[in-house]
Design a protein around this motif. Structure first.
Motif, PDB file in Angstrom:
ATOM      1  N   LYS A   4      56.070  -2.669 -12.803  1.00  0.00           N
ATOM      2  CA  LYS A   4      56.459  -1.378 -12.216  1.00  0.00           C
ATOM      3  C   LYS A   4      57.665  -0.784 -12.941  1.00  0.00           C
ATOM      4  N   ASP A   5      58.617  -1.628 -13.328  1.00  0.00           N
ATOM      5  CA  ASP A   5      59.789  -1.111 -14.032  1.00  0.00           C
ATOM      6  C   ASP A   5      59.382  -0.436 -15.339  1.00  0.00           C
ATOM      7  N   ALA A   6      58.488  -1.060 -16.083  1.00  0.00           N
ATOM      8  CA  ALA A   6      58.035  -0.477 -17.354  1.00  0.00           C
ATOM      9  C   ALA A   6      57.391   0.882 -17.133  1.00  0.00           C
ATOM     10  N   LEU A   7      56.674   1.015 -16.040  1.00  0.00           N
ATOM     11  CA  LEU A   7      56.068   2.301 -15.692  1.00  0.00           C
ATOM     12  C   LEU A   7      57.161   3.333 -15.394  1.00  0.00           C
ATOM     13  N   GLY A   8      58.170   2.944 -14.638  1.00  0.00           N
ATOM     14  CA  GLY A   8      59.269   3.853 -14.335  1.00  0.00           C
ATOM     15  C   GLY A   8      60.034   4.269 -15.582  1.00  0.00           C
ATOM     16  N   HIS A   9      60.240   3.315 -16.501  1.00  0.00           N
ATOM     17  CA  HIS A   9      60.928   3.647 -17.750  1.00  0.00           C
ATOM     18  C   HIS A   9      60.138   4.675 -18.553  1.00  0.00           C
ATOM     19  N   ALA A  10      58.820   4.520 -18.585  1.00  0.00           N
ATOM     20  CA  ALA A  10      57.969   5.456 -19.330  1.00  0.00           C
ATOM     21  C   ALA A  10      57.980   6.843 -18.697  1.00  0.00           C
ATOM     22  N   ILE A  11      58.095   6.901 -17.379  1.00  0.00           N
ATOM     23  CA  ILE A  11      58.195   8.194 -16.704  1.00  0.00           C
ATOM     24  C   ILE A  11      59.427   8.949 -17.202  1.00  0.00           C
ATOM     25  N   ILE A  12      60.547   8.255 -17.344  1.00  0.00           N
ATOM     26  CA  ILE A  12      61.779   8.901 -17.830  1.00  0.00           C
ATOM     27  C   ILE A  12      61.634   9.282 -19.299  1.00  0.00           C
ATOM     28  N   ASP A  13      61.218   8.330 -20.131  1.00  0.00           N
ATOM     29  CA  ASP A  13      61.171   8.542 -21.580  1.00  0.00           C
ATOM     30  C   ASP A  13      60.134   9.575 -22.001  1.00  0.00           C
ATOM     31  N   GLU A  14      59.051   9.672 -21.265  1.00  0.00           N
ATOM     32  CA  GLU A  14      57.955  10.530 -21.691  1.00  0.00           C
ATOM     33  C   GLU A  14      57.754  11.739 -20.775  1.00  0.00           C
ATOM     34  N   VAL A  15      57.475  11.490 -19.510  1.00  0.00           N
ATOM     35  CA  VAL A  15      57.127  12.603 -18.611  1.00  0.00           C
ATOM     36  C   VAL A  15      58.339  13.497 -18.354  1.00  0.00           C
ATOM     37  N   LEU A  16      59.446  12.913 -17.916  1.00  0.00           N
ATOM     38  CA  LEU A  16      60.616  13.736 -17.604  1.00  0.00           C
ATOM     39  C   LEU A  16      61.210  14.367 -18.858  1.00  0.00           C
ATOM     40  N   GLN A  25      70.808   8.341 -18.586  1.00  0.00           N
ATOM     41  CA  GLN A  25      71.948   8.873 -19.328  1.00  0.00           C
ATOM     42  C   GLN A  25      71.494   9.479 -20.649  1.00  0.00           C
ATOM     43  N   ALA A  26      70.553   8.819 -21.332  1.00  0.00           N
ATOM     44  CA  ALA A  26      70.068   9.325 -22.621  1.00  0.00           C
ATOM     45  C   ALA A  26      69.403  10.688 -22.461  1.00  0.00           C
ATOM     46  N   LEU A  27      68.652  10.867 -21.390  1.00  0.00           N
ATOM     47  CA  LEU A  27      67.983  12.143 -21.167  1.00  0.00           C
ATOM     48  C   LEU A  27      68.998  13.230 -20.820  1.00  0.00           C
ATOM     49  N   TYR A  28      69.965  12.906 -19.990  1.00  0.00           N
ATOM     50  CA  TYR A  28      71.019  13.888 -19.686  1.00  0.00           C
ATOM     51  C   TYR A  28      71.812  14.241 -20.949  1.00  0.00           C
ATOM     52  N   ARG A  29      72.068  13.252 -21.796  1.00  0.00           N
ATOM     53  CA  ARG A  29      72.794  13.531 -23.049  1.00  0.00           C
ATOM     54  C   ARG A  29      72.003  14.472 -23.944  1.00  0.00           C
ATOM     55  N   ASP A  61      70.135  -0.401 -11.483  1.00  0.00           N
ATOM     56  CA  ASP A  61      69.458  -1.020 -12.626  1.00  0.00           C
ATOM     57  C   ASP A  61      70.036  -0.461 -13.925  1.00  0.00           C
ATOM     58  N   PRO A  62      70.594  -1.326 -14.791  1.00  0.00           N
ATOM     59  CA  PRO A  62      71.243  -0.835 -16.015  1.00  0.00           C
ATOM     60  C   PRO A  62      70.278  -0.183 -17.003  1.00  0.00           C
ATOM     61  N   ILE A  63      69.026  -0.637 -17.038  1.00  0.00           N
ATOM     62  CA  ILE A  63      68.074  -0.032 -17.978  1.00  0.00           C
ATOM     63  C   ILE A  63      67.716   1.380 -17.515  1.00  0.00           C
ATOM     64  N   PHE A  64      67.475   1.542 -16.230  1.00  0.00           N
ATOM     65  CA  PHE A  64      67.235   2.876 -15.709  1.00  0.00           C
ATOM     66  C   PHE A  64      68.443   3.774 -15.998  1.00  0.00           C
ATOM     67  N   ARG A  65      69.639   3.251 -15.763  1.00  0.00           N
ATOM     68  CA  ARG A  65      70.846   4.036 -15.999  1.00  0.00           C
ATOM     69  C   ARG A  65      70.923   4.506 -17.450  1.00  0.00           C
TER      70      ARG A  65
END
Length: 207
Positions: free
Chosen positions: A53-65, A128-132, A120-124
């Motif tokens: 599930k975490d990997a799915l959430g990470h992909a949502i940030i990196d790709e979809v958002l 942060q990368a997307l906000y930057r 979660d530090p990876i989510f953070r």
């Protein structure tokens, strides 16, 4: 008859369903079973693309958002030589459905930041990368606008970019908390007027 599978299409279907589930219920409240029901896929198909599930959430940030932020807030600003006009155009194009959705669910990026950054530090790091990225592109656009005579020379572009994003995200959080479309209208009007205050007093922009 042999049905050919399209792995990338399957992956995108999972991401689309997961985004809706996370936006509706939050990451912790997201159900993989509901995602499978929405897509008609098996657990094997899901875990083939996302091991957990975490990997799915990470992909949502990196790709979809990332795609959403780029398409809605960054691309229009980059395509317009006047960055203020580009940002205002995005604000003014918000539809009734957009307003309804932000009142019901808030901003998906802001929601994840509030829910997962402290936990979660990876989510953070990914948030942060997307906000930057968002801040850097507004900063760069404002700096170009200064060079072309559209933006006041006395503003700090980085600080201004940070304030614009915080205003947008704060407006989304307030709208979700209050659930009132009038709140969105008031916030959008205030941000629009702030953007107008950034305009250069030069009569003719530099071409």
């Amino acid at each position: 008859m042999v049905v050919k599978r399209n792995p990338e299409q399957t992956r995108q279907s999972i991401l689309a369903a997961a985004f809706e589930e996370i936006h509706r219920n939050g990451f912790r409240g997201t159900s993989l079973e509901r995602i499978l029901a929405d897509t008609g896929l098996t657990k094997g198909a899901l875990y083939h693309h996302f091991p957990n599930k975490d990997a799915l959430g990470h992909a949502i940030i990196d790709e979809v958002l990332r795609r959403q932020i780029w398409a809605r807030w960054i691309e229009p600003m980059l395509q317009d030589e006047d960055p203020i006009r580009g940002l205002q155009g995005t604000l003014r194009e918000l539809t009734t459905d957009d307003v309804r959705l932000v009142c019901e669910r808030g901003c998906p990026l802001n929601n994840l930041a509030q829910e997962m950054s402290p936990a979660d530090p990876i989510f953070r790091e990914k948030i942060q990368a997307l906000y930057r990225l968002w801040r850097e592109k507004i900063t760069e656009a404002l700096a170009r606008g200064q060079g072309r005579g559209y933006v006041r020379e006395d503003i700090d572009c980085g600080d201004t970019a940070t304030f614009i994003i915080s205003s947008l995200e704060g407006a989304a959080g307030l709208a979700k908390g209050m659930g009132e479309p009038a709140v969105v209208a008031a916030c959008v009007g205030g941000i629009d007027r702030y953007l107008e205050s950034l305009r250069s007093h030069q009569l003719f922009p530099i071409r």
